[in-house]
Design an enzyme around this catalytic site. Structure first.
Site, PDB file in Angstrom:
ATOM      1  N   CYS A  65       0.815  -1.223  -0.024  1.00  0.00           N
ATOM      2  CA  CYS A  65       0.058   0.117   0.012  1.00  0.00           C
ATOM      3  C   CYS A  65       0.900   1.182   0.001  1.00  0.00           C
ATOM      4  CB  CYS A  65      -1.050   0.150   1.161  1.00  0.00           C
ATOM      5  SG  CYS A  65      -2.274   1.589   1.255  1.00  0.00           S
ATOM      6  N   CYS A  69      -0.450   4.963   6.985  1.00  0.00           N
ATOM      7  CA  CYS A  69      -0.987   4.694   8.277  1.00  0.00           C
ATOM      8  C   CYS A  69      -0.154   4.160   9.242  1.00  0.00           C
ATOM      9  CB  CYS A  69      -2.294   4.086   7.775  1.00  0.00           C
ATOM     10  SG  CYS A  69      -3.277   4.713   6.772  1.00  0.00           S
ATOM     11  N   CYS A  72      -1.074   0.250  10.497  1.00  0.00           N
ATOM     12  CA  CYS A  72      -1.384  -0.843   9.486  1.00  0.00           C
ATOM     13  C   CYS A  72      -0.039  -1.585   8.983  1.00  0.00           C
ATOM     14  CB  CYS A  72      -2.069   0.056   8.103  1.00  0.00           C
ATOM     15  SG  CYS A  72      -2.550  -1.401   6.757  1.00  0.00           S
ATOM     16  N   CYS A 109     -16.971  -9.109   3.311  1.00  0.00           N
ATOM     17  CA  CYS A 109     -16.463  -7.947   3.464  1.00  0.00           C
ATOM     18  C   CYS A 109     -15.071  -7.995   2.458  1.00  0.00           C
ATOM     19  CB  CYS A 109     -15.906  -7.333   4.817  1.00  0.00           C
ATOM     20  SG  CYS A 109     -17.385  -7.012   5.952  1.00  0.00           S
ATOM     21  N   CYS A 202     -20.555   2.151   6.327  1.00  0.00           N
ATOM     22  CA  CYS A 202     -20.049   1.433   7.687  1.00  0.00           C
ATOM     23  C   CYS A 202     -18.772   2.222   7.734  1.00  0.00           C
ATOM     24  CB  CYS A 202     -19.638   0.014   7.285  1.00  0.00           C
ATOM     25  SG  CYS A 202     -18.615  -0.837   8.471  1.00  0.00           S
ATOM     26  N   ARG A 272     -19.777  -3.243  15.822  1.00  0.00           N
ATOM     27  CA  ARG A 272     -19.057  -4.609  15.527  1.00  0.00           C
ATOM     28  C   ARG A 272     -17.786  -4.552  16.321  1.00  0.00           C
ATOM     29  NH1 ARG A 272     -18.372  -4.208  10.601  1.00  0.00           N
ATOM     30  NH2 ARG A 272     -20.389  -5.077   9.960  1.00  0.00           N
TER      31      ARG A 272
END
Length: 399
Positions: A65, A69, A72, A109, A202, A272
């Site tokens: 990626c 972040c 992550c 997901c 979400c 969740r």
């Protein structure tokens, strides 16, 4: 406690608590913890009964990626040793999803690392959605692909996506401390685009990055204003090789208080428990089911989760039941019309990529008053294992 009685009454009326009340929940003592859980549990049962929705993650593209972040494991320059692979083919993704659906999940997901999808990527995901829906009648699909450009949310909706996940993660004032390659406003814009396209929105948060109580309340109030159908609560997974690998700021008790606060502020949405529940709640996971009405089954994006069979046994032993495919997740007033027309909300489990699921999510050094690690919550690196099975491997998934 007068505070808890007030919060229960407000939760049953869908009335927003004051910021002072939300902060007071986070400041309760361990002696008051069971009272807090019981009070928030009344609100949870009023809107969702004793049902627990199961969600299943499929990591369509892992690692590599370009975003930075801090939480992550898939971030730019990551040295975490996670699985790295490019896009799964539709049949590969459908096969991976089938394992979770067979284990009782009603929502899949689909997550992909990266800043955001190209139009070609949207086409790829559209093919995957079709493959999954063709083989699994009634399945819900949530996409989590990062920042959306104009028109992409509409294309995903046309392709059959039911929901889109993109987390705010932390408060606006501290966002720049965990990410520099995009902004908090970028994330809000993507959630807004999903909402406007008719997708079930979400969006959630990551706790444990060194944030203060005020930061936690700020992000949850921002989420309430955005009005997603689903709010995933991630607890930072401090993966070795990420900037936040040394951040072990959470105790099981603090995690329960955070979940209770979220339930009081967002009483009628799907809350969740996402990434990190096994690492930080540990043996207190069953208590958390009194606060949240949704969890992920099996593994996360780049790290391993609790065995799927253990998840199902935990739910049954705690006196809850798995939500059936034919049951509508959201209360009638949210499930009827608009974004809430989708029976439940999206994905979220911090493990990388945009899905509120960043398996590499680790609590990072966000400004604010951090909760210090104590002997009761020493670093449990033994509970953090890189995923080596399921999508992107030849081994059977955990579901």
């Amino acid at each position: 406690m007068d505070l808890l009685n007030t919060l229960v009454d407000k939760g049953l009326r869908r009335e927003l608590p004051t910021r002072e009340e939300a902060l007071a929940v986070l400041a309760t003592s361990d002696d008051e913890l069971l009272d807090v859980v019981a009070a928030a549990g009344k609100v949870r049962r009023h809107w969702f009964g004793r049902r627990v929705k199961l969600n299943y993650l499929v990591n369509l593209k892992s690692g590599l990626c370009p975003e930075d972040c801090s939480y992550c494991s898939q971030r730019l320059g990551s040295s975490t040793g996670i699985l790295k692979y490019t896009w799964l083919k539709p049949d590969e993704a459908s096969k991976a999803a089938a394992a979770g659906l067979a284990g009782g999940a009603k929502r899949v997901c689909l997550v992909a690392s990266g800043r955001g999808p190209t139009d070609r990527d949207v086409d790829r995901v559209a093919g995957t959605i079709k493959a999954i829906k063709d083989q699994n009648e009634g399945v819900e699909v949530c996409a989590c692909l990062g920042l959306l450009s104009d028109g992409q949310a509409e294309r995903l909706r046309e392709a059959g996506a039911d929901a889109y996940n993109h987390n705010l993660n932390t408060s606006e004032s501290t966002y720049g401390d965990i990410t520099t390659t995009h902004t908090y406003a970028d994330r809000v814009d993507t959630v807004t685009k999903a909402h406007a396209a008719g997708l079930s929105a979400c969006s959630g948060l990551i706790a444990g990055m060194g944030e203060s109580d005020e930061d936690l309340v700020d992000v949850v109030y921002s989420l309430r204003e955005l009005d997603p159908d689903s709010v995933p609560v991630n607890f930072l997974i401090p993966v070795e090789g990420t900037p936040l690998a040394k951040e072990w700021n959470l105790t099981p008790q603090r995690c329960l208080r955070i979940l209770a606060m979220v339930r009081f502020v967002c009483p009628d949405v799907e809350v969740r428990i996402a990434g990190g529940r096994e690492v930080h709640l540990r043996t207190m996971q069953p208590l958390a089911l009194n606060l949240a009405n949704s969890i992920f089954l099996g593994d996360y994006l780049t790290t391993e989760g609790q065995a799927g069979k253990a998840d199902l046994e935990m739910i049954a032993d705690a006196g809850f039941e798995v939500e059936g495919a034919g049951e509508v997740t959201l209360p009638e007033h949210r499930a009827a019309g608009g974004c809430g027309s989708h029976a439940s909300a999206g994905c979220g489990s911090h493990e990388g990529a945009g899905c509120g699921s960043h398996d590499g999510q680790e609590s990072a050094g966000v400004c604010g008053t951090a909760v210090p690690a104590t002997a009761a919550n020493e670093a449990r690196t033994d509970l953090v294992a890189v995923r080596r099975r399921g999508a992107g491997t030849d081994l059977a998934p955990n579901a």
